[in-house]
Design an enzyme around this catalytic site. Structure first.
Site, short mmCIF file in Angstrom:
data_model
loop_
_atom_site.label_atom_id
_atom_site.label_comp_id
_atom_site.label_asym_id
_atom_site.label_seq_id
_atom_site.Cartn_x
_atom_site.Cartn_y
_atom_site.Cartn_z
N LYS A 92 -3.29 4.50 -0.79
CA LYS A 92 -4.09 3.38 -0.35
C LYS A 92 -4.63 3.63 1.05
CE LYS A 92 -3.40 -1.40 0.77
NZ LYS A 92 -2.46 -2.45 0.98
N LYS A 137 0.44 4.92 2.43
CA LYS A 137 -0.41 3.80 2.86
C LYS A 137 -0.86 4.09 4.28
CE LYS A 137 -0.63 -1.13 3.50
NZ LYS A 137 0.02 -2.43 3.33
C1 PBG Z 1 0.21 -6.06 3.20
C2 PBG Z 1 -0.91 -5.50 2.42
C3 PBG Z 1 -2.19 -5.15 2.88
C4 PBG Z 1 -2.93 -4.82 1.76
C5 PBG Z 1 -2.10 -4.92 0.65
N1 PBG Z 1 -0.85 -5.33 1.08
C6 PBG Z 1 -2.80 -5.22 4.23
C7 PBG Z 1 -2.20 -4.56 5.36
O1 PBG Z 1 -1.35 -3.68 5.25
O2 PBG Z 1 -2.58 -4.94 6.47
C8 PBG Z 1 -4.39 -4.44 1.78
C9 PBG Z 1 -5.14 -4.65 0.53
C10 PBG Z 1 -6.61 -4.63 0.67
O3 PBG Z 1 -7.19 -4.38 1.74
O4 PBG Z 1 -7.25 -4.89 -0.35
N2 PBG Z 1 1.22 -5.25 3.57
#
Ligand code: PBG
Length: 332
Positions: A255, A200
């Site tokens: 992601k 991520k």
């Molecule tokens: C939270 C989380 C996030 C997303 C999914 N879970 C945001 C972040 O890490 O700030 C992002 C999903 C998206 O942008 O569609 N941990």
């Protein structure tokens, strides 16, 4: 003597008609590839448009039920639920995450009552619940790894006990997959799946999501680069995935999606485990805005989603899940 013209190898032969294009197709997208992320909010009879994500809404639980019934004929295999909770429930430790009657636990029960066959994915992270908007708790100005992991284990257990099928840690703390797996095993939840957000990245593509869950106002211009990955790196993604698999993940995730197809492809070559992509909020909003303004045709949705299959994904978390399912049905 017969004279042959050049070229002998005509790549266009297998493109000349639809039947042969279909026969040589290497990857196809079906509804079975989709996980649909949905935003929920407290209250009743709410269907709040999310301005940063055109065409998407936050649903109160009664309307969530309606939305699920509306899309049930599409047979999307699973949903991922994300809460927007009111500011007065937020604090520095994100304690609402550990309330067995919080909106996520109530949503899980409601979804199971509405459609027992639908898989439920829940994020494990504290950002929807903390007043500072970080995914963990802050000690000495730093998101503390080990103290955060203790809370995440409890959060995962509470969600599992409410009926969640797939626990998806999105926090990027070190060692959390093993600790969560141990917690689940020790509590006899042997078949709960873990889909780890392994790679991520710290990304600006998440900003519409932060508006949707209401964490952006508190979060401001801070970033998550002390725990989410630097987008300059790819070897690190392999180490992250390796660790998560050894710690007990059943599936891994990359992601954001489209700008990180190279990472998906690398992980696919390296590991024999299902890989998922999260086509995140910013990707959704870019594409949707272009479609709504007549700049692009909606067929780009299927093109982007198929590219995840080509890169090696088993499935995709995508806000386009219902729209894409409808387009695929029309094309049949
Ligand atoms: C939270 C989380 C996030 C997303 C999914 N879970 C945001 C972040 O890490 O700030 C992002 C999903 C998206 O942008 O569609 N941990």
């Amino acid at each position: 003597m017969t004279s042959y013209s050049f070229p002998f190898t005509r790549m266009r032969r297998t493109r000349a008609k639809k039947y042969i294009r279909n026969l040589v197709k290497e990857n196809s997208l079906t509804v079975n590839d989709f996980i649909y992320p949905i935003f929920i909010v407290d209250g009743t009879d709410k269907k709040e448009p999310i301005p940063e994500m055109p065409g998407l809404y936050r649903y109160s639980l009664d309307n969530l039920k309606k939305e699920l019934l509306n899309i049930s004929h599409l047979n999307i295999p699973a949903v991922a639920i994300f809460p927007n909770i009111s500011n007065n429930l937020k604090n520095s430790s994100g304690s609402e995450a550990l309330n067995k009657n919080n909106i996520v636990c109530n949503a899980i029960k409601l979804i199971k009552d509405t459609n027992n066959e639908l898989g439920i994915v829940c994020d494990v992270a504290l950002d929807p619940y903390t007043d500072h908007g970080h995914d963990g708790i802050i000690i000495n100005n730093y998101v503390d790894n080990d103290e955060t992991v203790k809370i995440l284990c409890e959060q995962a257990l509470i969600q599992t006990e409410a009926g969640c099928d797939i626990i998806a840690p999105s926090d990027m703390m070190d060692g959390r997959i093993r600790k969560i797996r141990e917690t689940l095993e020790n509590n006899n939840h042997k078949n709960t799946l873990i889909m780890s957000y392994s790679a991520k990245y710290s990304s600006s593509f998440y900003s519409p999501f932060r508006h949707a869950v209401g964490s952006s106002k508190n979060f401001g211009l801070k970033d998550k680069s002390t725990y989410q990955m630097d987008y300059s790196n790819s070897k690190e993604a392999i180490r992250e995935a390796d660790l998560d698999i050894s710690e007990g993940a059943d599936m891994i995730m990359v992601k954001p999606g489209l700008p990180y197809l190279d990472i998906i492809s690398k992980l696919n070559q390296k590991f024999d485990i299902p890989i998922f992509a999260y086509q995140v909020s910013g990707e959704y909003s870019m594409i949707m805005t272009a479609i709504n303004n007549g700049l692009l045709d909606k067929s780009v949705i299927i093109e982007t989603l198929t590219s995840f299959k080509r890169a090696g994904c088993s499935g995709i978390l995508t806000y386009f899940a219902p729209i894409a399912s409808k387009i695929l049905n029309e094309d049949k």
